[in-house]
Design an enzyme around this catalytic site. Structure first.
Site, mmCIF file in Angstrom:
data_model
loop_
_atom_site.group_PDB
_atom_site.id
_atom_site.type_symbol
_atom_site.label_atom_id
_atom_site.label_comp_id
_atom_site.label_asym_id
_atom_site.label_seq_id
_atom_site.Cartn_x
_atom_site.Cartn_y
_atom_site.Cartn_z
ATOM 1 N N LYS A 99 0.861 -1.188 0.000
ATOM 2 C CA LYS A 99 0.000 0.000 0.000
ATOM 3 C C LYS A 99 0.890 1.230 0.000
ATOM 4 O O LYS A 99 1.703 1.420 0.902
ATOM 5 C CB LYS A 99 -0.906 -0.019 1.224
ATOM 6 C CG LYS A 99 -1.754 1.238 1.349
ATOM 7 C CD LYS A 99 -2.778 1.117 2.449
ATOM 8 C CE LYS A 99 -3.485 2.443 2.660
ATOM 9 N NZ LYS A 99 -4.538 2.366 3.672
ATOM 10 N N LYS A 157 -2.168 -1.479 -3.886
ATOM 11 C CA LYS A 157 -3.041 -0.313 -3.816
ATOM 12 C C LYS A 157 -2.225 0.960 -3.837
ATOM 13 O O LYS A 157 -1.235 1.032 -3.106
ATOM 14 C CB LYS A 157 -3.834 -0.407 -2.513
ATOM 15 C CG LYS A 157 -4.720 0.768 -2.218
ATOM 16 C CD LYS A 157 -5.258 0.654 -0.826
ATOM 17 C CE LYS A 157 -5.936 1.958 -0.474
ATOM 18 N NZ LYS A 157 -6.343 2.023 0.887
HETATM 19 C C1 PBG Z 1 -7.355 3.331 5.647
HETATM 20 C C2 PBG Z 1 -7.626 3.252 4.189
HETATM 21 C C3 PBG Z 1 -7.471 4.228 3.193
HETATM 22 C C4 PBG Z 1 -7.961 3.684 2.010
HETATM 23 C C5 PBG Z 1 -8.379 2.391 2.300
HETATM 24 N N1 PBG Z 1 -8.150 2.136 3.642
HETATM 25 C C6 PBG Z 1 -7.004 5.627 3.268
HETATM 26 C C7 PBG Z 1 -5.627 5.952 3.630
HETATM 27 O O1 PBG Z 1 -4.753 5.093 3.774
HETATM 28 O O2 PBG Z 1 -5.412 7.152 3.826
HETATM 29 C C8 PBG Z 1 -8.037 4.384 0.688
HETATM 30 C C9 PBG Z 1 -9.065 3.879 -0.260
HETATM 31 C C10 PBG Z 1 -9.411 4.814 -1.350
HETATM 32 O O3 PBG Z 1 -8.757 5.844 -1.576
HETATM 33 O O4 PBG Z 1 -10.385 4.504 -2.064
HETATM 34 N N2 PBG Z 1 -6.022 3.462 5.996
#
Ligand code: PBG
Length: 341
Positions: free
Chosen positions: A213, A266
C-alpha cells in the site's frame, strides 16, 4: 510492399472475432464494492468528491448490500465513520462499533454476501493516523501541523498499535465479518492479527492484507468519504514510497510469511507494474484496489465530457485485470456488473 505481411488486423474485423480472441475477461464475480457506514437512520449522503458514492446508515447499507448482491457482485468491504473519535480508536474495536453493527445487520439480511472488514485505526483516531501517536497533537501545539512530516516531533508507534489492530480484527470477526483486511501498514500486523484470530477460535477467517500500500495522493476523496485525513503530518512513515517496487515485493513477502491468505496492491492504475510483478512472484490470490482518486478522476473528466465515462471505466478495470489482479476492489463494482450483465 514486402510479403508476407503479418496480418494482425484479421482478428479485429468484427466485434464477435475480437470477443473470441480476448485475452482478458472481466466478470462481476471478481469485484469487491467498498461501502462507508455512518451513524443514524435513513442517511444516504453523497460524498462530494465521489459522485455516486454515499455515507450510509446501517439500514441504508443493508439495502445497498442487497442491491450489490443481486447484481452478482459477491463481496463488499466496509469502512466506518464513528460518532466519536479518540486517541485509542475505540470505535474500531468496540463490539457496538458502527462497522460491527452494519456487519451484523448485513449478514442477517444478505448471508450469501462476503463481507470484508477494513482493519485500520485512522477513521477512529482523533488525529487521523493509522496507529498510536506517541506525542499527542494537542500537546505539540499548532506549530507541529506546519512542519514537514520528517521533522515533526511525533511518532506513529508500531508495536503498541498492533494490539489495537488485533483487537479490531477479533471484534469484527465476532460481529460476522468474513474476511479481515488490514490496511494500516504497521510492521507485523498480519502475524499479530492471525495470532489473535486463532486464539479467539477464528481459525477459518482469511486475511486479505493490503500488502503493498503506497502513500498516495489518490486517497484524497476517500479521506473525505471516511473523514480520515491525518490532522498533522502525513502517512509516509508507514505507507510505502511510490518509487519502490523491490521494497513492495519485500512487503508482500513479509505478509505472506506472516500468514496472509490473499494479498493486495493499492492504488491500482498508477501501480500496474507492481501488480504484474506480484503476480509473477507470488501464488496467493492477488487483489488490487482502484482507489477513490482513480474513481474521482474518471468521474470529473466524464462530467466535463472530456472522456467517455463507461468506456474509460471498463478500460481501467480491464487494465487492472490484465496486469494480473484476480480480485478488484472498485467503486464501479455495481455499475460494471450491470454493464457486464
Ligand atoms: C485506511 C484506508 C485508506 C484507504 C483504504 N483504507 C485511506 C488511507 O490510507 O489514507 C483508501 C481507499 C481509497 O482511496 O479509495 N487506511
Amino acid at each position: 510492399m514486402a510479403f508476407p505481411v503479418t496480418r494482425l488486423r484479421r482478428l479485429r474485423r468484427t466485434a464477435e472475432l475480437r470477443n473470441l480472441v480476448s485475452e482478458t475477461r472481466l466478470t462481476p464475480d471478481s469485484f469487491v464494492y467498498p461501502m462507508f457506514v455512518c451513524p443514524g437512520e435513513g442517511v444516504r449522503k453523497e460524498v462530494r468528491s465521489m459522485p455516486g458514492v454515499f455515507n450510509l446508515s446501517v439500514d441504508e447499507a443493508v439495502k445497498e448490500a442487497k442491491e450489490v448482491h443481486s447484481l452478482g457482485v459477491p463481496s463488499i468491504i466496509l469502512f466506518g465513520l464513528p460518532d466519536r473519535k479518540d486517541e485509542v480508536a475505540t470505535g474500531a474495536w468496540a463490539d457496538d462499533g458502527i462497522v460491527q453493527q452494519a456487519t451484523r445487520a448485513i449478514k442477517r439480511e444478505v448471508p450469501g454476501l462476503i463481507v470484508m472488514g477494513d482493519v485500520c485505526l485512522c477513521e477512529y483516531m482523533s488525529h487521523g493516523h493509522c496507529g498510536i501517536v506517541k506525542a499527542a497533537p494537542q500537546s505539540l501545539g499548532a506549530a507541529v501541523a506546519a512542519l514537514p512530516a520528517a521533522t515533526a516531533q511525533y511518532e506513529i508507534v508500531n508495536d503498541a498499535s498492533l494490539e489495537l489492530l488485533a483487537r479490531t480484527a477479533v471484534s469484527l470477526t465476532r460481529a460476522g465479518i468474513d474476511v479481515i483486511a488490514p490496511s494500516d501498514m504497521m510492521d507485523g500486523r498480519v502475524a499479530a492479527i492471525r495470532k489473535a484470530l486463532d486464539e479467539a477460535g477464528f481459525i477459518n477467517t482469511p486475511i486479505l492484507s493490503y500488502a503493498a500500500k503506497f502513500a498516495s495522493g489518490f486517497y484524497g476523496p476517500f479521506r473525505e468519504a471516511a473523514d480520515s485525513a491525518p490532522q498533522f503530518g502525513d502517512r509516509r512513515s508507514y505507507q510505502m514510497d511510490g518509487a519502490n517496487i523491490r521494497e513492495a515485493m519485500r512487503e508482500i513477502a513479509a505478509d505472506v510469511e506472516e500468514g496472509a491468505d490473499m494479498i493486495m496492491v493499492k492504488p491500482a492504475m498508477p501501480y500496474l507494474d507492481v501488480i504484474a510483478a506480484a503476480r509473477e512472484r507470488f501464488d496467493l490470490p492477488l487483489a488490487a484496489y482502484q482507489v477513490s482518486g482513480e474513481y474521482a478522476m474518471i468521474e470529473a473528466a466524464a462530467r466535463n465530457n472530456w472522456i467517455d465515462r463507461e468506456r474509460v471505466m471498463m478500460e481501467s478495470l480491464v487494465s487492472i485485470r490484465r496486469a494480473g489482479a484476480s480480485i478488484i476492489l472498485t467503486y464501479y463494482a455495481k455499475e460494471a456488473a450491470r454493464l457486464l450483465g
